[in-house]
Scaffold this motif. Structure first.
Motif, short mmCIF file in Angstrom:
data_model
loop_
_atom_site.label_atom_id
_atom_site.label_comp_id
_atom_site.label_asym_id
_atom_site.label_seq_id
_atom_site.Cartn_x
_atom_site.Cartn_y
_atom_site.Cartn_z
N ILE A 66 -48.69 3.03 50.83
CA ILE A 66 -49.74 3.49 51.76
C ILE A 66 -49.26 3.33 53.20
CG2 ILE A 66 -52.07 2.98 52.61
CD1 ILE A 66 -52.81 2.29 49.70
N GLY A 67 -48.60 2.22 53.49
CA GLY A 67 -48.10 2.00 54.84
C GLY A 67 -47.07 3.04 55.25
N ASN A 68 -46.17 3.37 54.34
CA ASN A 68 -45.17 4.40 54.64
C ASN A 68 -45.80 5.77 54.83
OD1 ASN A 68 -42.84 2.90 54.77
ND2 ASN A 68 -42.40 3.08 52.60
N THR A 69 -46.82 6.07 54.02
CA THR A 69 -47.50 7.35 54.15
C THR A 69 -48.21 7.46 55.48
OG1 THR A 69 -47.83 7.40 51.76
CG2 THR A 69 -49.19 8.87 53.07
N LEU A 70 -48.93 6.41 55.87
CA LEU A 70 -49.65 6.44 57.14
C LEU A 70 -48.69 6.45 58.33
CD1 LEU A 70 -52.63 4.03 56.37
CD2 LEU A 70 -52.63 6.52 56.45
N SER A 71 -47.59 5.73 58.22
CA SER A 71 -46.65 5.73 59.34
C SER A 71 -46.01 7.10 59.51
CB SER A 71 -45.58 4.65 59.16
OG SER A 71 -44.72 4.97 58.10
N CYS A 72 -45.77 7.79 58.41
CA CYS A 72 -45.21 9.14 58.49
C CYS A 72 -46.18 10.08 59.22
CB CYS A 72 -44.92 9.66 57.10
SG CYS A 72 -44.24 11.32 57.09
N SER A 73 -47.46 9.98 58.89
CA SER A 73 -48.44 10.84 59.57
C SER A 73 -48.54 10.49 61.05
CB SER A 73 -49.80 10.74 58.89
OG SER A 73 -50.32 9.44 59.01
N MET A 74 -48.43 9.21 61.39
CA MET A 74 -48.48 8.83 62.80
C MET A 74 -47.24 9.34 63.55
SD MET A 74 -51.33 7.41 63.23
CE MET A 74 -51.22 6.56 64.78
N PHE A 75 -46.08 9.32 62.89
CA PHE A 75 -44.87 9.85 63.53
C PHE A 75 -45.00 11.34 63.78
CE2 PHE A 75 -42.29 6.32 61.35
CZ PHE A 75 -42.59 5.44 62.38
N VAL A 76 -45.58 12.07 62.83
CA VAL A 76 -45.77 13.51 63.00
C VAL A 76 -46.73 13.77 64.16
CG1 VAL A 76 -46.76 15.57 61.93
CG2 VAL A 76 -45.18 14.13 60.64
N LEU A 77 -47.83 13.03 64.22
CA LEU A 77 -48.78 13.21 65.32
C LEU A 77 -48.14 12.89 66.67
CD1 LEU A 77 -52.06 11.75 63.80
CD2 LEU A 77 -51.55 14.12 64.32
N GLY A 78 -47.32 11.86 66.72
CA GLY A 78 -46.63 11.53 67.96
C GLY A 78 -45.67 12.62 68.38
N ALA A 79 -44.96 13.20 67.42
CA ALA A 79 -44.02 14.29 67.74
C ALA A 79 -44.77 15.52 68.25
CB ALA A 79 -43.19 14.65 66.51
#
Length: 106
Positions: A66-79
């Motif tokens: 879950i942590g990896n999934t949420l961090s991936c979405s946060m990285f995409v939003l930041g980009a």
């Protein structure tokens, strides 16, 4: 921004707590990894489940996923936010009558 909101004392406390947490995590992971030889290449889940047991390993594996999934979405939003900022700065620099909205759907 953190220092202006919390002040120098609380910012220093935040850095100290973060550093201590990182140090403790590093030392525990080092102790877990050096206690035995890893048989497979399944990564952190294998180490946790063999050291702490299957029940705790399963729970921590789920949290890890879950942590990896949420961090991936946060990285995409930041980009996306960085790209939007760059596009807006480009239009403002070259004077295309930038009014704050680059795309029609905004």
């Amino acid at each position: 921004h953190i220092t202006s909101q919390a002040g120098c004392l609380f910012t220093s406390l935040l850095i100290l707590i973060s550093s201590a947490s990182t140090l403790f995590t590093w030392s525990s992971l080092s102790a877990i990894v050096t206690n035995g030889q890893i048989q497979s290449a399944s990564g952190p889940y294998y180490i946790i489940s063999r050291t702490l047991g299957a029940d705790i390993g399963c729970s921590l594996g789920l949290l890890y996923y879950i942590g990896n999934t949420l961090s991936c979405s946060m990285f995409v939003l930041g980009a996306v936010e960085a790209v939007q900022h760059s596009v807006r700065a480009y239009y403002a620099r070259w004077g295309y009558g930038f009014s704050g909205h680059v795309f029609r759907w905004e």
